[in-house]
Structures are given as structure tokens and as C-alpha cells.
Design a protein around this motif. Structure first.
Motif, mmCIF file in Angstrom:
data_model
loop_
_atom_site.group_PDB
_atom_site.id
_atom_site.type_symbol
_atom_site.label_atom_id
_atom_site.label_comp_id
_atom_site.label_asym_id
_atom_site.label_seq_id
_atom_site.Cartn_x
_atom_site.Cartn_y
_atom_site.Cartn_z
ATOM 1 N N ALA A 19 0.830 -1.196 0.000
ATOM 2 C CA ALA A 19 0.000 0.000 0.000
ATOM 3 C C ALA A 19 0.868 1.250 0.000
ATOM 4 O O ALA A 19 0.708 2.127 -0.846
ATOM 5 C CB ALA A 19 -0.939 -0.021 1.198
ATOM 6 N N GLY A 20 1.789 1.326 0.937
ATOM 7 C CA GLY A 20 2.637 2.503 1.000
ATOM 8 C C GLY A 20 3.533 2.460 2.216
ATOM 9 O O GLY A 20 3.604 1.456 2.922
ATOM 10 N N ALA A 21 4.223 3.566 2.450
ATOM 11 C CA ALA A 21 5.132 3.663 3.583
ATOM 12 C C ALA A 21 5.049 5.069 4.154
ATOM 13 O O ALA A 21 4.549 5.990 3.498
ATOM 14 C CB ALA A 21 6.558 3.345 3.147
ATOM 15 N N ARG A 22 5.537 5.221 5.375
ATOM 16 C CA ARG A 22 5.583 6.555 5.978
ATOM 17 C C ARG A 22 6.881 6.704 6.767
ATOM 18 O O ARG A 22 7.403 5.731 7.314
ATOM 19 C CB ARG A 22 4.368 6.802 6.867
ATOM 20 N N GLY A 23 7.362 7.928 6.777
ATOM 21 C CA GLY A 23 8.543 8.242 7.575
ATOM 22 C C GLY A 23 9.818 7.577 7.088
ATOM 23 O O GLY A 23 10.699 7.261 7.882
ATOM 24 N N LEU A 24 9.940 7.359 5.761
ATOM 25 C CA LEU A 24 11.149 6.728 5.239
ATOM 26 C C LEU A 24 12.364 7.627 5.439
ATOM 27 O O LEU A 24 12.246 8.845 5.573
ATOM 28 C CB LEU A 24 10.996 6.443 3.737
ATOM 29 N N HIS A 25 13.511 7.009 5.427
ATOM 30 C CA HIS A 25 14.776 7.738 5.484
ATOM 31 C C HIS A 25 14.916 8.590 4.217
ATOM 32 O O HIS A 25 14.678 8.097 3.116
ATOM 33 C CB HIS A 25 15.923 6.725 5.567
ATOM 34 N N GLY A 26 15.252 9.852 4.385
ATOM 35 C CA GLY A 26 15.489 10.725 3.234
ATOM 36 C C GLY A 26 16.937 10.576 2.784
ATOM 37 O O GLY A 26 17.836 11.104 3.434
ATOM 38 N N ALA A 27 17.164 9.824 1.720
ATOM 39 C CA ALA A 27 18.529 9.486 1.313
ATOM 40 C C ALA A 27 19.162 10.542 0.407
ATOM 41 O O ALA A 27 20.374 10.560 0.235
ATOM 42 C CB ALA A 27 18.535 8.125 0.608
ATOM 43 N N ASP A 28 18.352 11.411 -0.173
ATOM 44 C CA ASP A 28 18.887 12.401 -1.105
ATOM 45 C C ASP A 28 19.223 13.704 -0.370
ATOM 46 O O ASP A 28 18.742 13.946 0.735
ATOM 47 C CB ASP A 28 17.879 12.675 -2.236
ATOM 48 N N LYS A 29 20.021 14.556 -1.019
ATOM 49 C CA LYS A 29 20.425 15.831 -0.400
ATOM 50 C C LYS A 29 19.216 16.665 0.010
ATOM 51 O O LYS A 29 19.266 17.426 0.968
ATOM 52 C CB LYS A 29 21.283 16.632 -1.389
ATOM 53 N N SER A 30 18.125 16.500 -0.724
ATOM 54 C CA SER A 30 16.903 17.269 -0.442
ATOM 55 C C SER A 30 16.218 16.817 0.854
ATOM 56 O O SER A 30 15.287 17.450 1.315
ATOM 57 C CB SER A 30 15.911 17.061 -1.589
ATOM 58 N N GLY A 31 16.676 15.686 1.425
ATOM 59 C CA GLY A 31 15.999 15.138 2.605
ATOM 60 C C GLY A 31 14.865 14.206 2.219
ATOM 61 O O GLY A 31 14.158 13.685 3.070
ATOM 62 N N LEU A 32 14.679 14.005 0.911
ATOM 63 C CA LEU A 32 13.640 13.092 0.422
ATOM 64 C C LEU A 32 14.309 11.860 -0.189
ATOM 65 O O LEU A 32 15.530 11.770 -0.236
ATOM 66 C CB LEU A 32 12.774 13.799 -0.625
ATOM 67 N N SER A 33 13.497 10.928 -0.644
ATOM 68 C CA SER A 33 13.994 9.746 -1.355
ATOM 69 C C SER A 33 13.124 9.523 -2.579
ATOM 70 O O SER A 33 12.060 10.135 -2.709
ATOM 71 C CB SER A 33 13.926 8.503 -0.450
ATOM 72 N N ASP A 34 13.586 8.639 -3.463
ATOM 73 C CA ASP A 34 12.806 8.194 -4.622
ATOM 74 C C ASP A 34 12.551 6.707 -4.414
ATOM 75 O O ASP A 34 13.227 5.866 -5.014
ATOM 76 C CB ASP A 34 13.585 8.438 -5.931
ATOM 77 N N PRO A 35 11.610 6.370 -3.518
ATOM 78 C CA PRO A 35 11.509 4.983 -3.058
ATOM 79 C C PRO A 35 10.786 4.032 -4.014
ATOM 80 O O PRO A 35 9.877 4.427 -4.734
ATOM 81 C CB PRO A 35 10.727 5.110 -1.750
ATOM 82 N N TYR A 36 11.246 2.782 -3.980
ATOM 83 C CA TYR A 36 10.528 1.663 -4.571
ATOM 84 C C TYR A 36 10.740 0.470 -3.657
ATOM 85 O O TYR A 36 11.607 0.495 -2.774
ATOM 86 C CB TYR A 36 10.967 1.384 -6.015
ATOM 87 N N CYS A 37 9.914 -0.561 -3.840
ATOM 88 C CA CYS A 37 9.940 -1.729 -2.957
ATOM 89 C C CYS A 37 10.029 -2.996 -3.798
ATOM 90 O O CYS A 37 9.331 -3.123 -4.805
ATOM 91 C CB CYS A 37 8.674 -1.744 -2.101
ATOM 92 N N LYS A 38 10.901 -3.921 -3.379
ATOM 93 C CA LYS A 38 11.048 -5.203 -4.067
ATOM 94 C C LYS A 38 10.602 -6.327 -3.138
ATOM 95 O O LYS A 38 10.819 -6.263 -1.935
ATOM 96 C CB LYS A 38 12.522 -5.456 -4.415
ATOM 97 N N ILE A 39 9.983 -7.362 -3.725
ATOM 98 C CA ILE A 39 9.557 -8.540 -2.966
ATOM 99 C C ILE A 39 10.463 -9.702 -3.338
ATOM 100 O O ILE A 39 10.707 -9.942 -4.517
ATOM 101 C CB ILE A 39 8.111 -8.941 -3.330
ATOM 102 N N PHE A 49 9.441 -9.277 -7.591
ATOM 103 C CA PHE A 49 8.461 -8.257 -7.949
ATOM 104 C C PHE A 49 8.950 -6.906 -7.451
ATOM 105 O O PHE A 49 9.661 -6.827 -6.461
ATOM 106 C CB PHE A 49 7.099 -8.561 -7.307
ATOM 107 N N LYS A 50 8.505 -5.850 -8.121
ATOM 108 C CA LYS A 50 8.980 -4.521 -7.769
ATOM 109 C C LYS A 50 7.876 -3.508 -8.043
ATOM 110 O O LYS A 50 7.177 -3.612 -9.041
ATOM 111 C CB LYS A 50 10.213 -4.269 -8.632
ATOM 112 N N THR A 51 7.726 -2.548 -7.130
ATOM 113 C CA THR A 51 6.764 -1.453 -7.346
ATOM 114 C C THR A 51 7.403 -0.412 -8.272
ATOM 115 O O THR A 51 8.604 -0.446 -8.535
ATOM 116 C CB THR A 51 6.417 -0.732 -6.028
ATOM 117 N N LYS A 52 6.582 0.532 -8.675
ATOM 118 C CA LYS A 52 7.142 1.666 -9.414
ATOM 119 C C LYS A 52 7.903 2.562 -8.423
ATOM 120 O O LYS A 52 7.714 2.460 -7.211
ATOM 121 C CB LYS A 52 6.044 2.433 -10.142
ATOM 122 N N THR A 53 8.742 3.410 -8.961
ATOM 123 C CA THR A 53 9.492 4.370 -8.142
ATOM 124 C C THR A 53 8.648 5.633 -8.008
ATOM 125 O O THR A 53 8.072 6.103 -8.984
ATOM 126 C CB THR A 53 10.833 4.706 -8.828
#
Length: 161
Positions: A19-39, A49-53
Motif C-alpha cells: 500500500a505505501g510507507a511513511r517516515g522513510l529515510h530521506g537518502a537524497d540531499k533534499s531530505g527526500l527519497s525516490d523509493p521503490y519496494c522489491k519482494i 516483484f517490484k513497485t514503481k518508483t
């Protein structure tokens, strides 16, 4: 006499909605991330399997469903959800993992739950954020209704301890 015959495990099917995630680690300089999830499931390389980014987000909503079939050991098997920050130039950074026992999925009816994200190589150590997953066991299993209030739920600020 020959050795004991290998016990062939029955094929099972289950469904998962990332469904989604909350409070992920911000890995980029902006403090955000471009997350995707793999099973993945150990010993089953075809399960990949992999979600979209989702760009520039630490509270991503994917709402993506996957049907997984295989001869898994339901008593001891684990399904692994690996979260990554997509990077165009460098290696994708790990945002942690969630491990779910197949026994937990098979023992209950359809359910939804926030799972704490842990370090992939040290699952006893909590990482940042949580992953919201929905499961249904069996070929005819119906997932819980997609949580229409997901966005609101994701933006709830937890009490900071």
C-alpha cells in the motif's frame, strides 16, 4: 537403501498489496527519497516483484498488488520487502527491509498492518519508517478493501518521543 525422499511442499498462493510507507529515510540531499519496494523469498529467485518508483517522497503510496505462487515452507519461510532509494547516477541506497513470516499470513484471514522497517542485514535493529502491507492467503483470497483513507493515514505525525 536410498536416502529419505525429499518432501515436496504443496504449492500455495497468496496476494499482497504494497500500500505505501511513511517516515522513510530521506537518502537524497533534499531530505527526500525516490523509493521503490522489491519482494523476494529466499530460495525462490523467480520471485522478484517490484513497485514503481515514486519521486521525491518519504511517505509514498504505491497501492500495487502482487499474486505470489510457489512451494514455500509455510512454517519457516519469510517474505522480504526491500526498500530502496532510486538513484540515476550512483547505486540505489537501501531504505531498509520488512520481513514477514509466511506462517503469519497463512494463519489469519485477510489483514492489513503497519510493519516497522528494519536493517536488512540486522533485522533486530529498527531502521526509519514503516511499511503498510495487506495480505490474503489462498488462490481465491480477497485482499482487504484498498484503504481509501491511506493518504490521511500516512500523514499522521507520530508522537515524537
Amino acid at each position: 537403501a536410498k536416502g529419505a525422499a525429499e518432501v515436496k511442499l504443496p504449492e500455495v498462493t497468496f496476494k499482497v498489496r504494497i500500500a505505501g510507507a511513511r517516515g522513510l529515510h530521506g537518502a537524497d540531499k533534499s531530505g527526500l527519497s525516490d523509493p521503490y519496494c522489491k519482494i523476494s523469498i529466499d530460495g525462490f529467485p523467480k520471485i522478484d516483484f517490484k513497485t514503481k518508483t515514486i519521486k521525491a517522497n518519504i511517505n509514498p503510496v504505491w497501492n500495487e498488488e502482487f499474486t505470489i505462487t510457489g512451494s514455500f515452507d509455510v512454517k519457516t519461510g519469510k517474505i522480504r520487502f526491500s526498500l530502496f532509494d532510486w538513484d540515476m547516477v550512483s547505486r540505489n541506497d537501501s531504505l531498509g527491509c520488512v520481513f514477514v513470516d509466511l506462517a503469519e499470513i497463512s494463519a489469519s484471514g485477510p489483514f492489513s498492518k503497519w510493519f516497522p522497517i528494519v536493517k536488512c542485514d540486522s533485522p533486530s535493529i529498527k531502521f526509519k519508517g514503516e511499511l503498510y502491507l495487506q495480505f490474503a492467503w489462498g488462490i481465491g483470497g480477497s485482499l482487504p478493501a484498498a484503504d481509501l483513507n491511506l493518504n490521511a493515514e500516512f500523514n499522521i505525525k507520530k508522537d515524537v518521543k
